[in-house]
Motif scaffolding. Sequence first.
Motif, mmCIF file in Angstrom:
data_model
loop_
_atom_site.group_PDB
_atom_site.id
_atom_site.type_symbol
_atom_site.label_atom_id
_atom_site.label_comp_id
_atom_site.label_asym_id
_atom_site.label_seq_id
_atom_site.Cartn_x
_atom_site.Cartn_y
_atom_site.Cartn_z
ATOM 1 N N PRO A 1 0.790 -1.235 0.000
ATOM 2 C CA PRO A 1 0.000 0.000 0.000
ATOM 3 C C PRO A 1 0.824 1.289 0.000
ATOM 4 O O PRO A 1 0.284 2.359 -0.260
ATOM 5 C CB PRO A 1 -0.815 -0.112 1.294
ATOM 6 N N HIS A 2 2.117 1.187 0.298
ATOM 7 C CA HIS A 2 2.980 2.369 0.322
ATOM 8 C C HIS A 2 3.798 2.452 -0.972
ATOM 9 O O HIS A 2 4.147 1.436 -1.560
ATOM 10 C CB HIS A 2 3.931 2.333 1.521
ATOM 11 N N PRO A 3 4.140 3.673 -1.379
ATOM 12 C CA PRO A 3 4.930 3.841 -2.607
ATOM 13 C C PRO A 3 6.325 3.217 -2.498
ATOM 14 O O PRO A 3 7.006 3.379 -1.490
ATOM 15 C CB PRO A 3 5.041 5.360 -2.757
ATOM 16 N N ILE A 4 6.709 2.518 -3.549
ATOM 17 C CA ILE A 4 8.058 1.958 -3.679
ATOM 18 C C ILE A 4 8.565 2.369 -5.057
ATOM 19 O O ILE A 4 7.878 2.165 -6.061
ATOM 20 C CB ILE A 4 8.049 0.414 -3.571
ATOM 21 N N ILE A 5 9.759 2.950 -5.070
ATOM 22 C CA ILE A 5 10.328 3.424 -6.323
ATOM 23 C C ILE A 5 11.757 2.903 -6.423
ATOM 24 O O ILE A 5 12.515 2.975 -5.457
ATOM 25 C CB ILE A 5 10.322 4.968 -6.385
ATOM 26 N N GLU A 6 12.114 2.398 -7.590
ATOM 27 C CA GLU A 6 13.467 1.906 -7.829
ATOM 28 C C GLU A 6 14.072 2.733 -8.949
ATOM 29 O O GLU A 6 13.407 3.042 -9.927
ATOM 30 C CB GLU A 6 13.409 0.430 -8.218
ATOM 31 N N MET A 7 15.356 3.119 -8.760
ATOM 32 C CA MET A 7 16.040 3.949 -9.751
ATOM 33 C C MET A 7 17.408 3.373 -10.052
ATOM 34 O O MET A 7 17.996 2.703 -9.202
ATOM 35 C CB MET A 7 16.213 5.369 -9.199
ATOM 36 N N LYS B 1 28.879 3.873 3.620
ATOM 37 C CA LYS B 1 28.509 2.451 3.621
ATOM 38 C C LYS B 1 27.301 2.190 4.522
ATOM 39 O O LYS B 1 27.243 1.212 5.262
ATOM 40 C CB LYS B 1 29.692 1.584 4.016
ATOM 41 N N ARG B 2 26.347 3.095 4.422
ATOM 42 C CA ARG B 2 25.118 2.978 5.196
ATOM 43 C C ARG B 2 24.121 2.116 4.436
ATOM 44 O O ARG B 2 24.001 2.224 3.218
ATOM 45 C CB ARG B 2 24.506 4.360 5.429
ATOM 46 N N PRO B 3 23.369 1.281 5.153
ATOM 47 C CA PRO B 3 22.371 0.466 4.456
ATOM 48 C C PRO B 3 21.154 1.281 4.015
ATOM 49 O O PRO B 3 20.518 0.962 3.020
ATOM 50 C CB PRO B 3 21.978 -0.587 5.486
ATOM 51 N N VAL B 4 20.849 2.343 4.768
ATOM 52 C CA VAL B 4 19.662 3.136 4.442
ATOM 53 C C VAL B 4 19.839 4.560 4.943
ATOM 54 O O VAL B 4 20.509 4.806 5.935
ATOM 55 C CB VAL B 4 18.387 2.487 5.047
ATOM 56 N N LEU B 5 19.252 5.477 4.210
ATOM 57 C CA LEU B 5 19.211 6.880 4.619
ATOM 58 C C LEU B 5 17.743 7.252 4.727
ATOM 59 O O LEU B 5 16.950 6.933 3.841
ATOM 60 C CB LEU B 5 19.903 7.753 3.575
ATOM 61 N N ILE B 6 17.371 7.888 5.829
ATOM 62 C CA ILE B 6 15.978 8.250 6.056
ATOM 63 C C ILE B 6 15.865 9.766 6.072
ATOM 64 O O ILE B 6 16.663 10.438 6.734
ATOM 65 C CB ILE B 6 15.459 7.657 7.380
ATOM 66 N N ARG B 7 14.887 10.283 5.347
ATOM 67 C CA ARG B 7 14.662 11.721 5.334
ATOM 68 C C ARG B 7 13.171 12.001 5.207
ATOM 69 O O ARG B 7 12.401 11.130 4.809
ATOM 70 C CB ARG B 7 15.436 12.389 4.202
ATOM 71 N N GLN B 8 12.806 13.218 5.574
ATOM 72 C CA GLN B 8 11.425 13.654 5.420
ATOM 73 C C GLN B 8 11.327 14.516 4.181
ATOM 74 O O GLN B 8 12.205 15.342 3.923
ATOM 75 C CB GLN B 8 10.989 14.491 6.619
ATOM 76 N N ILE C 1 15.733 5.384 1.830
ATOM 77 C CA ILE C 1 16.459 5.189 0.584
ATOM 78 C C ILE C 1 17.591 4.202 0.834
ATOM 79 O O ILE C 1 18.396 4.396 1.750
ATOM 80 C CB ILE C 1 17.028 6.521 0.060
ATOM 81 N N SER C 2 17.653 3.156 0.017
ATOM 82 C CA SER C 2 18.717 2.162 0.182
ATOM 83 C C SER C 2 19.418 1.927 -1.154
ATOM 84 O O SER C 2 18.790 1.923 -2.207
ATOM 85 C CB SER C 2 18.149 0.844 0.726
ATOM 86 N N TYR C 3 20.726 1.737 -1.057
ATOM 87 C CA TYR C 3 21.560 1.480 -2.234
ATOM 88 C C TYR C 3 21.852 -0.007 -2.298
ATOM 89 O O TYR C 3 22.198 -0.628 -1.295
ATOM 90 C CB TYR C 3 22.847 2.294 -2.133
ATOM 91 N N VAL D 1 18.951 1.880 -6.643
ATOM 92 C CA VAL D 1 18.576 2.579 -5.424
ATOM 93 C C VAL D 1 17.075 2.403 -5.264
ATOM 94 O O VAL D 1 16.317 2.612 -6.210
ATOM 95 C CB VAL D 1 18.933 4.078 -5.517
ATOM 96 N N ARG D 2 16.661 2.019 -4.060
ATOM 97 C CA ARG D 2 15.239 1.836 -3.806
ATOM 98 C C ARG D 2 14.773 2.845 -2.771
ATOM 99 O O ARG D 2 15.480 3.136 -1.812
ATOM 100 C CB ARG D 2 14.955 0.416 -3.324
ATOM 101 N N SER D 3 13.588 3.328 -2.994
ATOM 102 C CA SER D 3 12.990 4.332 -2.123
ATOM 103 C C SER D 3 11.643 3.812 -1.643
ATOM 104 O O SER D 3 10.780 3.470 -2.449
ATOM 105 C CB SER D 3 12.815 5.634 -2.908
ATOM 106 N N TYR D 4 11.508 3.729 -0.331
ATOM 107 C CA TYR D 4 10.259 3.287 0.288
ATOM 108 C C TYR D 4 9.690 4.487 1.022
ATOM 109 O O TYR D 4 10.391 5.117 1.817
ATOM 110 C CB TYR D 4 10.522 2.141 1.274
ATOM 111 N N LEU D 5 8.432 4.804 0.757
ATOM 112 C CA LEU D 5 7.840 6.016 1.322
ATOM 113 C C LEU D 5 6.642 5.682 2.204
ATOM 114 O O LEU D 5 5.828 4.822 1.850
ATOM 115 C CB LEU D 5 7.405 6.956 0.200
#
Length: 168
Positions: free
Chosen positions: A44-50, A94-101, A113-115, A122-126
């Motif tokens: 149900p949440h947006p997932i974007i891959e780039m 070398k972070r597994p994920v970066l979280i931002r608003q 955001i994870s690499y 790069v995948r983005s889960y919102l």
Amino acid sequence: QDYLVKGDIQASRNLLVRSIRYAIERTRAEQERLRLASFPEQHPHPIIEMDMTGVVTYWNPAARAQFTDLLALGDQHPILSGFQEVVATLQREKRPVLIRQIAHDTRTYEQHISYHPENHLVRSYLIDMTERKQMEEREKEFASAIAAAVIAKKKRALELDEAYQELK
């Protein structure tokens, strides 16, 4: 080999068994692939891959519904804003994920955001946190109102105490 010649069946029973087993394993693997592929599609949440240049390679139905302007705006879209800096930070630290608003239209999102170096994606889960942010704002306003009321009551109590002292 996906087929057997009729005359070879009696000659090579092992080949038949191996071929049937292989077909069954292939069918199971395809069923598992389809099952796993359904997760992001039904999420149900947006997932974007780039890819590494910020080109969208996949976005699930929730992302397509909530960010209809994503492809048109490209890196000007809040979701993709600062993409290269985010990827550089993930790689460098070398972070597994970066979280931002991020804010988009009238909504506020928490973006994870994870690499994935194994496939250079790069995948983005919102997560839409608009209601939570609104609740936090109301809590702050309520706390401020309570603090103001307490200060006013203390001030009034001091005034009454001073008046009482004068009357003595």
